[in-house]
Design a protein around this motif. Structure first.
Motif, short mmCIF file in Angstrom:
data_model
loop_
_atom_site.label_atom_id
_atom_site.label_comp_id
_atom_site.label_asym_id
_atom_site.label_seq_id
_atom_site.Cartn_x
_atom_site.Cartn_y
_atom_site.Cartn_z
N UNK A 1 0.81 -1.21 0.00
CA UNK A 1 0.00 0.00 0.00
C UNK A 1 0.85 1.27 0.00
N UNK A 2 2.16 1.13 0.05
CA UNK A 2 3.06 2.28 0.04
C UNK A 2 3.18 2.96 1.39
N UNK A 3 2.82 2.28 2.47
CA UNK A 3 2.88 2.86 3.80
C UNK A 3 4.23 2.63 4.48
N UNK B 1 2.85 3.97 14.29
CA UNK B 1 1.97 5.04 13.82
C UNK B 1 0.91 4.49 12.87
N UNK B 2 1.30 3.65 11.95
CA UNK B 2 0.35 3.05 11.01
C UNK B 2 -0.73 2.30 11.78
N UNK B 3 -0.34 1.52 12.77
CA UNK B 3 -1.32 0.77 13.59
C UNK B 3 -2.27 1.73 14.29
N UNK B 4 -1.75 2.81 14.83
CA UNK B 4 -2.61 3.79 15.52
C UNK B 4 -3.63 4.38 14.55
N UNK B 5 -3.21 4.66 13.34
CA UNK B 5 -4.11 5.23 12.34
C UNK B 5 -5.17 4.21 11.91
N UNK B 6 -4.75 2.96 11.72
CA UNK B 6 -5.72 1.90 11.41
C UNK B 6 -6.70 1.73 12.57
N UNK B 7 -6.18 1.72 13.80
CA UNK B 7 -7.04 1.55 14.97
C UNK B 7 -8.03 2.70 15.11
N UNK C 1 -9.56 3.89 12.72
CA UNK C 1 -10.58 3.68 11.70
C UNK C 1 -10.23 4.20 10.31
N UNK C 2 -9.00 4.62 10.14
CA UNK C 2 -8.60 5.13 8.82
C UNK C 2 -8.29 3.98 7.88
N UNK C 3 -8.58 4.20 6.61
CA UNK C 3 -8.26 3.20 5.59
C UNK C 3 -6.80 3.38 5.17
N UNK C 4 -6.27 2.38 4.50
CA UNK C 4 -4.89 2.48 4.02
C UNK C 4 -4.74 3.62 3.02
N UNK C 5 -5.79 3.89 2.26
CA UNK C 5 -5.75 5.01 1.30
C UNK C 5 -5.59 6.34 2.03
N UNK C 6 -6.35 6.53 3.10
CA UNK C 6 -6.25 7.78 3.86
C UNK C 6 -4.90 7.86 4.57
N UNK C 7 -4.46 6.74 5.12
CA UNK C 7 -3.17 6.73 5.80
C UNK C 7 -2.05 7.10 4.81
N UNK C 8 -2.13 6.60 3.60
CA UNK C 8 -1.12 6.92 2.59
C UNK C 8 -1.12 8.41 2.27
N UNK C 9 -2.27 9.06 2.42
CA UNK C 9 -2.36 10.49 2.17
C UNK C 9 -1.80 11.29 3.34
N UNK C 10 -1.95 10.77 4.55
CA UNK C 10 -1.53 11.48 5.75
C UNK C 10 -0.03 11.32 6.03
N UNK D 1 -11.49 15.62 5.49
CA UNK D 1 -12.41 14.70 4.82
C UNK D 1 -12.69 13.49 5.72
N UNK D 2 -11.64 12.98 6.34
CA UNK D 2 -11.79 11.83 7.23
C UNK D 2 -12.63 12.20 8.45
N UNK D 3 -12.41 13.37 8.99
CA UNK D 3 -13.21 13.83 10.14
C UNK D 3 -14.68 13.96 9.75
N UNK D 4 -14.94 14.50 8.57
CA UNK D 4 -16.33 14.63 8.09
C UNK D 4 -16.97 13.25 7.93
N UNK D 5 -16.20 12.29 7.43
CA UNK D 5 -16.72 10.92 7.30
C UNK D 5 -17.07 10.34 8.66
#
Length: 134
Positions: A23-25, A48-54, A56-65, A87-91
């Motif tokens: 996923x390029x993470x 950090x990646x685990x925290x972002x997944x936990x 509720x972020x998707x791998x696509x959003x994580x790759x953007x962040x 965008x993620x907060x709005x979702x």
């Protein structure tokens, strides 16, 4: 360090680590025999990646962040990251609103069921307390 060591140090499976790479993470270098090798910083990255997944972020959003972490001084990257986070907060806000509506509908059903059960427990011939009277 090799993938097994990174897995042990982070508690993340080797399969997940390979997925993060796909996923390029996460990045690694390869030995002549094709084995993955990670830098010491990979432990913090995976955490950090685990925290972002936990969260509720998707791998696509994580790759953007993540570029904001990698290139903290780049205004363009910071702006893109800010937009992605908003965008993620709005979702998440929309998900919360839907969950609240669902909970409220369930509360209505619970109240109706509670009234129904109370009626059944006092009705003659239902096995409730009223049915015990002769």
């Amino acid at each position: 360090m090799r993938i097994g060591e990174l897995s042990r140090r982070t508690g993340v499976s080797a399969r997940s680590l390979r997925y993060y790479e796909e996923q390029g993470l996460l990045t690694s270098s390869r030995s002549d025999t094709g084995q993955r090798h990670y830098s010491g910083a990979a432990v913090q990255r995976v955490t950090l990646i685990r925290q972002l997944f936990d969260a509720g972020m998707s791998s696509r959003v994580i790759a953007t962040v993540l570029p904001c972490v990698d290139i903290p001084g780049d205004l363009g990257v910071a702006e893109e990251t800010f937009t992605a986070m908003m965008r993620e907060r709005d979702r998440i806000d929309a998900d919360i609103a839907r969950l609240i509506e669902t909970r409220e509908a369930l509360d209505v059903l619970i109240r109706a069921n509670s009234r129904h059960r109370a009626e059944l427990s006092t009705a003659p011939g239902t096995g409730g307390p009223a049915a015990l009277t002769l």
